[in-house]
Design an enzyme around this catalytic site. Structure first.
Site, PDB file in Angstrom:
ATOM      1  N   ASP A 144       0.158   1.184  -3.544  1.00 26.37           N
ATOM      2  CA  ASP A 144      -1.102   0.731  -2.915  1.00 26.37           C
ATOM      3  C   ASP A 144      -2.254   1.082  -3.843  1.00 26.37           C
ATOM      4  O   ASP A 144      -3.244   0.366  -3.938  1.00 26.37           O
ATOM      5  CB  ASP A 144      -1.455   1.492  -1.622  1.00 26.37           C
ATOM      6  CG  ASP A 144      -0.384   1.443  -0.567  1.00 26.37           C
ATOM      7  OD1 ASP A 144       0.417   0.511  -0.594  1.00 26.37           O
ATOM      8  OD2 ASP A 144      -0.386   2.353   0.287  1.00 26.37           O
TER       9      ASP A 144
ATOM     10  N   HIS B 128       0.652   4.710  -0.254  1.00 25.55           N
ATOM     11  CA  HIS B 128       1.897   4.541  -1.013  1.00 25.55           C
ATOM     12  C   HIS B 128       1.509   4.497  -2.483  1.00 25.55           C
ATOM     13  O   HIS B 128       0.447   3.957  -2.828  1.00 25.55           O
ATOM     14  CB  HIS B 128       2.578   3.211  -0.729  1.00 25.55           C
ATOM     15  CG  HIS B 128       2.990   2.961   0.688  1.00 25.55           C
ATOM     16  ND1 HIS B 128       2.130   2.517   1.644  1.00 25.55           N
ATOM     17  CD2 HIS B 128       4.200   3.069   1.291  1.00 25.55           C
ATOM     18  CE1 HIS B 128       2.790   2.360   2.792  1.00 25.55           C
ATOM     19  NE2 HIS B 128       4.041   2.694   2.609  1.00 25.55           N
TER      20      HIS B 128
HETATM   21  C1  XUL Z   1       6.044   0.532   8.197  1.00 21.36           C
HETATM   22  C2  XUL Z   1       5.232   1.755   8.187  1.00 21.36           C
HETATM   23  C3  XUL Z   1       4.880   2.280   6.841  1.00 21.36           C
HETATM   24  C4  XUL Z   1       4.932   3.748   6.737  1.00 21.36           C
HETATM   25  C5  XUL Z   1       4.754   4.265   5.333  1.00 21.36           C
HETATM   26  O1  XUL Z   1       6.349   0.061   9.454  1.00 21.36           O
HETATM   27  O2  XUL Z   1       4.844   2.269   9.204  1.00 21.36           O
HETATM   28  O3  XUL Z   1       3.620   1.801   6.514  1.00 21.36           O
HETATM   29  O4  XUL Z   1       3.974   4.348   7.534  1.00 21.36           O
HETATM   30  O5  XUL Z   1       5.648   3.739   4.451  1.00 21.36           O
END
Ligand code: XUL
Ligand code: CO
Length: 444
Positions: free
Chosen positions: A110, A107
């Site tokens: 992150d 993300h």
């Molecule tokens: C949340 C989840 C996230 C997504 C990316 O449950 O799986 O980490 O993969 O936003």
């Protein structure tokens, strides 16, 4: 021992490149089943499995939960957020290299400090991305996908693209636009939308039709922008039924696919299926994968598993070989993962506090998928289950059954056939098939 480090500092001291030692090894820091170069069903294990490491769980999540503080203290933390981001990136690439993962996923926040202002957010992200690019070039590790965190900041408490307040939608667009710019600069293969708060808590305050249309409009804008700047990868929607929303719009694979088609996104979007999200929706991992394959919509996989007793999104490392076997069978029959991968959206438990636990947990997940792959290949090779399945439908292969399948007979004609028919009881043989799967698994 460890000649792999990326920056000025080695973060995982005393741990070298993880290698395959085979099932009899008692070394917790070695693969027992994942042998990257081993050929299975015509391709190396590493090419089939396309493992990816999730930045957020591995290098950000510090064990904090709603009941307790951090239990993990990372050597890459630093009081200066940009220094910390770069040290974290070095630690991450050291880890990818040592574990032997060809891909990673992150993300925006992150990897890069969110900053106080939108301008700071953008500047930080562009600077960190340049550093990630350098590390990618140095190690050969590639970006499977990135995404934007549109759920943690308080501004997103009522949703992001589906927020009832327009300025919030704009702020979400800034993040998605910047993430797409960064994606293209890093040669990313995919871009993920997981809609954590794209849903609702109560219908008393929510216009679901309007919110979902806004979400569709937002996705079309992202697609158009991505294509304009040279993003050639796949956009993924990652379904999940709930948590943190009471109800999330991308409930499960079937719902997400209907939405993708409803919104005219089917040429650019596919699904990113996560085991624990499927089970939270009351399905199995295999079910949601199969729904995607049936519609040509399997994009990528978030590899983890849930806990059968408590049901919520525990994001555990996958060790259930029965589940990985079913998954790999579906993936093999899909012709593989194509440009997707198996991304470990999984975290070690809060009390697994040694840095080596990060390795041990991934080794277990990689071994579980390697076992699943080998077993699935054996099932296909032997052909008993596939033949049994095909045989169940043999009455549609010719004559009236074939005409029905081709849409060539009317309901009246079908009813005529039914009048004369004398259907027999034909066993589904579920137990025999379950027993066969155990033979494939354990008669090695
Ligand atoms: C949340 C989840 C996230 C997504 C990316 O449950 O799986 O980490 O993969 O936003
Ligand atoms: Co996920």
């Amino acid at each position: 021992m460890s000649d792999i480090f990326i920056g000025n500092q080695e973060f995982f001291k005393g741990i070298g490149k993880i290698s395959y030692e085979g099932p009899a090894s008692d070394n917790p820091l070695a693969f027992k089943f994942y042998d990257p170069k081993k050929i299975v069903a015509g391709k190396s294990m590493e090419d089939h499995l396309r493992f990816s490491i999730a930045y957020w769980h591995s290098f950000c999540a510090d064990g904090t939960d709603p009941f307790g503080k951090a239990t993990m203290h990372f050597p890459w933390n630093d009081s200066d957020p940009m220094v910390a981001a770069k040290k974290k990136a070095e630690a991450a690439f050291e880890f990818f290299t040592k574990i032997g993962a060809p891909f990673y996923a992150f993300h925006d926040i992150d990897a890069s400090p969110e900053g106080e202002t939108a301008a700071e957010y953008e500047a930080n992200y562009i600077e960190v991305a340049a550093y990630l690019k350098k590390l990618q070039d140095q190690t050969g590790v590639k970006l499977l996908w990135n995404t934007s965190n549109l759920f943690s900041h308080p501004r997103y408490m009522n949703g992001a693209a589906s927020n009832p307040d327009f300025p919030v939608v704009g702020r979400a667009a800034l993040q998605v636009k910047t993430s797409l710019d960064v994606n293209v600069s890093l040669g990313g293969l995919g871009y993920t939308f997981w809609g954590g708060r794209e849903g609702y808590m109560t219908l008393w305050n929510t216009d679901t039709k309007r919110e979902q249309d806004h979400l569709g409009t937002f996705f079309r804008m992202a697609r158009d922008y991505g294509r304009k700047i040279g993003f050639t990868g796949t956009f993924y929607i990652e379904p999940k039924p709930m948590e943190p929303s009471k109800h999330q719009y991308d409930y499960d694979a079937a719902t997400a696919i209907a939405f993708i088609k409803d919104q005219g996104l089917e040429n650019d979007f596919k699904c990113n299926i996560e085991n624990n999200h499927a089970t939270l929706a009351g399905h199995s991992f295999a079910h949601d994968l199969q729904v995607c394959v049936d519609h040509g919509m399997l994009g990528s996989v978030d590899a983890n598993q849930g806990d059968a007793q408590n049901g919520w999104d525990t994001d555990e490392f996958p060790t259930n070989v029965y589940e990985t076997t079913e998954a790999m069978l579906i993936i093999l029959k899909n012709g593989g993962l194509h440009s997707g991968g198996l991304n470990f959206d999984a975290k070690r438990r809060r009390n697994s506090t040694d840095l080596e636990d990060l390795f041990i947990s991934h080794i277990g997940g990689m071994d579980a998928f390697a076992l699943g792959l080998e077993t699935a290949a054996r099932i296909i090779d032997d052909g008993k289950i596939e033949t049994f399945k095909a045989d169940r439908y043999k009455s549609f292969n010719s004559g009236d059954g074939k005409a029905f399948e081709d849409g060539k007979i009317s309901l009246e004609k079908l009813a005529e056939i039914g009048k004369k028919a004398d259907p027999k009881d034909i066993s589904g043989k579920q137990e025999m098939l379950n027993n066969l799967v155990n033979q494939y698994l354990f008669n090695r």
